[in-house]
Design a protein around this motif. Structure first.
Motif, short mmCIF file in Angstrom:
data_model
loop_
_atom_site.label_atom_id
_atom_site.label_comp_id
_atom_site.label_asym_id
_atom_site.label_seq_id
_atom_site.Cartn_x
_atom_site.Cartn_y
_atom_site.Cartn_z
N ARG A 22 51.70 41.76 28.28
CA ARG A 22 51.66 43.14 28.79
C ARG A 22 50.23 43.58 29.09
O ARG A 22 50.00 44.37 30.00
N ASN A 23 49.28 43.08 28.33
CA ASN A 23 47.89 43.50 28.48
C ASN A 23 47.09 42.65 29.46
O ASN A 23 45.92 42.94 29.70
N CYS A 24 47.69 41.63 30.01
CA CYS A 24 47.02 40.73 30.96
C CYS A 24 47.34 41.21 32.37
O CYS A 24 48.46 41.06 32.85
N ILE A 25 46.35 41.79 33.01
CA ILE A 25 46.58 42.41 34.31
C ILE A 25 45.53 41.94 35.32
O ILE A 25 44.47 41.43 34.95
N VAL A 26 45.86 42.11 36.59
CA VAL A 26 45.00 41.61 37.66
C VAL A 26 45.08 42.58 38.85
O VAL A 26 46.10 43.24 39.06
N LEU A 27 44.00 42.62 39.60
CA LEU A 27 43.93 43.47 40.79
C LEU A 27 43.46 42.64 41.98
O LEU A 27 42.46 41.92 41.89
N ALA A 28 44.17 42.76 43.08
CA ALA A 28 43.70 42.19 44.35
C ALA A 28 42.76 43.22 44.98
O ALA A 28 43.16 44.35 45.22
N LEU A 29 41.54 42.82 45.22
CA LEU A 29 40.56 43.72 45.83
C LEU A 29 40.70 43.79 47.34
O LEU A 29 40.21 44.73 47.97
N THR A 30 41.35 42.79 47.90
CA THR A 30 41.58 42.72 49.35
C THR A 30 43.06 42.42 49.57
O THR A 30 43.74 41.94 48.64
N PRO A 31 43.59 42.68 50.76
CA PRO A 31 45.02 42.44 50.99
C PRO A 31 45.48 41.02 50.65
O PRO A 31 46.59 40.83 50.19
N ASP A 32 44.63 40.02 50.85
CA ASP A 32 45.02 38.64 50.55
C ASP A 32 44.29 38.08 49.33
O ASP A 32 44.27 36.88 49.10
N GLY A 33 43.74 38.95 48.51
CA GLY A 33 42.93 38.53 47.37
C GLY A 33 43.66 37.67 46.35
O GLY A 33 43.03 36.91 45.63
#
Length: 130
Positions: free
Chosen positions: A102-113
């Motif tokens: 639950r605490n492991c998260i990720v963000l795409a900084l670009t549309p295809d990141g």
């Protein structure tokens, strides 16, 4: 990376800090550069005033400007969801230590990141020592 260590100041006093560190996501298709966010800290009396949010957005923009496509984070999902973070499991990304998924998260900084990105996060050696 000094460019990814940001301070928030109010009236000449440091009230917050954020750091993004180089990392990689290593999978069957190879290795993809990423960044790891930690720490994000705000002086207690300045919490709830938007300091953390401004630091997160500024760090994300700086990371985009440097050509990074994603940021990984082990943190409080309820806080980071507002910035677009989603579960790592949605992308078949994992961390090399025991922690709640639950605490492991990720963000795409670009549309295809995060397009086609999957595997294990490889943190800087300093993260894993100690």
């Amino acid at each position: 990376m000094p460019a990814l260590s940001l301070l928030a100041e109010e009236d000449g006093r440091v009230v917050g800090h954020i750091l993004l560190t180089r990392a990689a996501i290593r999978g069957a298709r190879g290795s993809v550069p990423t960044l790891a966010l930690a720490p994000l800290s705000v002086v207690p009396e300045w919490q709830g005033r938007g300091v953390g949010g401004r630091l997160v957005r500024a760090a994300h923009q700086r990371a985009r400007d440097l050509g990074y496509g994603s940021v990984v984070l082990v943190g409080i999902p309820d806080y980071y969801r507002r910035f677009g973070y989603r579960p790592m499991a949605d992308h078949a990304i994992a961390v090399p230590f025991t922690v709640s998924a639950r605490n492991c998260i990720v963000l795409a900084l670009t549309p295809d990141g995060l397009s086609g990105v999957e595997g294990m996060v490889q943190y800087a050696p300093e993260w894993m020592d100690g």
